[in-house]
Design an enzyme around this catalytic site. Structure first.
Site, PDB file in Angstrom:
ATOM      1  N   ASP A   1      17.759  -4.708   0.077  1.00  0.00           N
ATOM      2  CA  ASP A   1      18.810  -3.689  -0.064  1.00  0.00           C
ATOM      3  C   ASP A   1      19.253  -3.285   1.335  1.00  0.00           C
ATOM      4  O   ASP A   1      18.997  -2.163   1.783  1.00  0.00           O
ATOM      5  CB  ASP A   1      18.260  -2.500  -0.842  1.00  0.00           C
ATOM      6  CG  ASP A   1      17.741  -2.925  -2.200  1.00  0.00           C
ATOM      7  OD1 ASP A   1      18.538  -3.061  -3.120  1.00  0.00           O
ATOM      8  OD2 ASP A   1      16.513  -3.178  -2.328  1.00  0.00           O
TER       9      ASP A   1
ATOM     10  N   GLY B   1      13.061  -2.307   2.119  1.00  0.00           N
ATOM     11  CA  GLY B   1      13.260  -3.747   2.042  1.00  0.00           C
ATOM     12  C   GLY B   1      14.628  -4.187   2.540  1.00  0.00           C
ATOM     13  O   GLY B   1      15.633  -3.515   2.293  1.00  0.00           O
ATOM     14  N   GLU B   2      14.639  -5.321   3.222  1.00  0.00           N
ATOM     15  CA  GLU B   2      15.912  -5.911   3.665  1.00  0.00           C
ATOM     16  C   GLU B   2      16.757  -6.371   2.487  1.00  0.00           C
ATOM     17  O   GLU B   2      17.958  -6.573   2.621  1.00  0.00           O
ATOM     18  CB  GLU B   2      15.645  -7.121   4.574  1.00  0.00           C
ATOM     19  CG  GLU B   2      15.360  -6.738   5.989  1.00  0.00           C
ATOM     20  CD  GLU B   2      14.955  -7.929   6.842  1.00  0.00           C
ATOM     21  OE1 GLU B   2      15.027  -9.074   6.355  1.00  0.00           O
ATOM     22  OE2 GLU B   2      14.556  -7.694   7.989  1.00  0.00           O
TER      23      GLU B   2
ATOM     24  N   HIS C   1       7.746  -4.772  -3.564  1.00  0.00           N
ATOM     25  CA  HIS C   1       7.176  -3.451  -3.265  1.00  0.00           C
ATOM     26  C   HIS C   1       5.807  -3.611  -2.591  1.00  0.00           C
ATOM     27  O   HIS C   1       5.492  -2.912  -1.633  1.00  0.00           O
ATOM     28  CB  HIS C   1       6.983  -2.644  -4.548  1.00  0.00           C
ATOM     29  CG  HIS C   1       8.246  -2.377  -5.318  1.00  0.00           C
ATOM     30  ND1 HIS C   1       8.380  -2.697  -6.652  1.00  0.00           N
ATOM     31  CD2 HIS C   1       9.427  -1.826  -4.954  1.00  0.00           C
ATOM     32  CE1 HIS C   1       9.582  -2.338  -7.078  1.00  0.00           C
ATOM     33  NE2 HIS C   1      10.250  -1.822  -6.070  1.00  0.00           N
TER      34      HIS C   1
ATOM     35  N   ARG D   1      15.195  -5.518 -11.698  1.00  0.00           N
ATOM     36  CA  ARG D   1      16.278  -5.900 -12.605  1.00  0.00           C
ATOM     37  C   ARG D   1      16.155  -7.340 -13.108  1.00  0.00           C
ATOM     38  O   ARG D   1      16.755  -7.680 -14.128  1.00  0.00           O
ATOM     39  CB  ARG D   1      17.621  -5.771 -11.901  1.00  0.00           C
ATOM     40  CG  ARG D   1      18.137  -4.373 -11.814  1.00  0.00           C
ATOM     41  CD  ARG D   1      19.466  -4.378 -11.079  1.00  0.00           C
ATOM     42  NE  ARG D   1      19.772  -3.061 -10.535  1.00  0.00           N
ATOM     43  CZ  ARG D   1      20.311  -2.080 -11.231  1.00  0.00           C
ATOM     44  NH1 ARG D   1      20.630  -2.261 -12.476  1.00  0.00           N
ATOM     45  NH2 ARG D   1      20.527  -0.905 -10.673  1.00  0.00           N
TER      46      ARG D   1
ATOM     47  N   HIS E   1       6.582  -4.702  -8.093  1.00  0.00           N
ATOM     48  CA  HIS E   1       6.490  -6.162  -7.988  1.00  0.00           C
ATOM     49  C   HIS E   1       6.081  -6.553  -6.559  1.00  0.00           C
ATOM     50  O   HIS E   1       5.812  -5.671  -5.727  1.00  0.00           O
ATOM     51  CB  HIS E   1       7.819  -6.806  -8.394  1.00  0.00           C
ATOM     52  CG  HIS E   1       9.022  -6.256  -7.656  1.00  0.00           C
ATOM     53  ND1 HIS E   1       9.190  -6.383  -6.297  1.00  0.00           N
ATOM     54  CD2 HIS E   1      10.106  -5.558  -8.100  1.00  0.00           C
ATOM     55  CE1 HIS E   1      10.327  -5.816  -5.942  1.00  0.00           C
ATOM     56  NE2 HIS E   1      10.901  -5.301  -7.011  1.00  0.00           N
TER      57      HIS E   1
HETATM   58  P1  AMP Z   1      13.576  -0.354  -5.749  1.00  0.00           P
HETATM   59  O1  AMP Z   1      12.379   0.007  -6.563  1.00  0.00           O
HETATM   60  O2  AMP Z   1      14.309  -1.542  -6.261  1.00  0.00           O
HETATM   61  O3  AMP Z   1      14.469   0.831  -5.498  1.00  0.00           O
HETATM   62  O4  AMP Z   1      13.034  -0.802  -4.322  1.00  0.00           O
HETATM   63  C1  AMP Z   1      12.190   0.022  -3.576  1.00  0.00           C
HETATM   64  C2  AMP Z   1      12.053  -0.556  -2.197  1.00  0.00           C
HETATM   65  O5  AMP Z   1      11.512  -1.886  -2.277  1.00  0.00           O
HETATM   66  C3  AMP Z   1      13.399  -0.681  -1.463  1.00  0.00           C
HETATM   67  O6  AMP Z   1      13.202  -0.369  -0.093  1.00  0.00           O
HETATM   68  C4  AMP Z   1      13.731  -2.123  -1.660  1.00  0.00           C
HETATM   69  O7  AMP Z   1      14.577  -2.639  -0.655  1.00  0.00           O
HETATM   70  C5  AMP Z   1      12.369  -2.773  -1.600  1.00  0.00           C
HETATM   71  N1  AMP Z   1      12.396  -4.077  -2.276  1.00  0.00           N
HETATM   72  C6  AMP Z   1      12.828  -4.347  -3.529  1.00  0.00           C
HETATM   73  N2  AMP Z   1      12.750  -5.670  -3.795  1.00  0.00           N
HETATM   74  C7  AMP Z   1      12.283  -6.268  -2.663  1.00  0.00           C
HETATM   75  C8  AMP Z   1      11.995  -7.613  -2.299  1.00  0.00           C
HETATM   76  N3  AMP Z   1      12.171  -8.638  -3.135  1.00  0.00           N
HETATM   77  N4  AMP Z   1      11.531  -7.851  -1.045  1.00  0.00           N
HETATM   78  C9  AMP Z   1      11.344  -6.829  -0.187  1.00  0.00           C
HETATM   79  N5  AMP Z   1      11.585  -5.536  -0.466  1.00  0.00           N
HETATM   80  C10 AMP Z   1      12.053  -5.241  -1.696  1.00  0.00           C
END
Ligand code: AMP
Length: 274
Positions: free
Chosen positions: A149, A146-147, A37, A185, A34
């Protein structure tokens, strides 16, 4: 110059593909690609790095099997989006190969068992385990996180950043127009939950704007606010806390602080920070 995104499905192919590059930017993900990412990818590309994205829904970081099973997956669409973004490499490891090698496990200190570490027991141990494996394979000096998380970024920087002597770069949270932090999610939310989550995000963004005045008084207000949200929106909070962003402590703020939240709404657990 690479023109086409190379899809890498195993460690042998990975070594062959990226061994020759020393300016690699790494964006680890669990897919469901999204705009959040995409922003990480663009930050890596702006630094003129050859960008590798990994998609791996890591079983060891899920403390509930149901959550792992229902995690949204759509690899075909992900590949399309990543190609459009001109990503250089996409790494799609499988569980068996990634977990084949015996590697040291990570345990958190007592002082680190806060926020999601307290409420999702074993979660960050799983995150550290998989990131340790990925970083040992992808010899990248720059990892983009990403901030959104924040605690994940904080722990990986602290524990693995040091171990691998790499740059863990934090990237701002990307939000929808309704102010909800974009997340894979979110696909699991219904219309009503989206409305409520939007209200919570907007109220906390507003609150953060007026934060710096009286931080201690704020903490009392946050407790009230948590109860108010729970009653008003019928959600259950794991936490709503104000913490120092340098050390995640609750007291004696040395630098900027953030409001951290985790709550469950119609069976979906959302996290955010402001
Ligand atoms: P995930 O696929 O949810 O494990 O996220 C992968 C990376 O993308 C992690 O470093 C997340 O913190 C980052 N991330 C997820 N959603 C966002 C967002 N809305 N804004 C910035 N970074 C994000």
């Amino acid at each position: 110059i690479l023109l086409k995104m190379k899809i890498i499905k195993n460690i042998f192919e990975l070594n062959k593909a990226i061994n020759n590059y020393n300016n690699v930017g790494f964006v680890p993900t669990m897919g469901g690609i999204h705009k959040g990412h995409a922003s990480l990818i663009k930050i890596s590309q702006r630094k003129k790095l050859n960008t590798i994205v990994s998609i791996f829904v890591n079983p060891t970081q899920f403390n509930k099997k149901k959550d792992f099973d229902s995690y949204p997956r759509n690899i075909k669409k992900d590949i399309q989006i990543l190609k459009k973004l001109k990503v250089d490499f996409l790494f799609l490891p499988n569980v068996k190969e990634l977990y084949m090698k015996k590697m040291k496990k990570f345990n958190l200190k007592k002082s680190e068992k806060i926020l999601c570490a307290k409420f999702r027991v074993g979660h960050f141990e799983g995150v550290l385990n998989v990131m340790n494996r990925l970083l040992s394979l992808i010899k990248s000096k720059h990892v983009f996180m990403g901030e959104k998380d924040f605690q994940q970024y904080f722990l990986i920087k602290k524990i693995l950043g040091k171990k691998y002597k790499i740059n863990i770069i934090s990237c701002p949270t990307i939000r929808d127009k309704n102010k909800i932090a974009i997340s894979t999610r979110n696909k699991l939310l219904n219309k009503d939950s989206i409305k409520k989550a939007s209200c919570i995000a907007k109220e906390l963004l507003n609150l953060k704007k007026n934060l710096d005045l009286k931080k201690l008084k704020m903490r009392v207000n946050l407790l009230k606010l948590k109860t108010y949200f729970e009653k008003m929106y019928k959600v259950k909070f794991d936490y709503l806390e104000l913490r120092d962003e340098k050390n995640l402590k609750l007291k004696n703020f040395k630098s900027k602080c953030r409001i951290f939240i985790a709550y469950t709404i119609s069976n979906v657990r959302l996290i955010d920070n402001f």
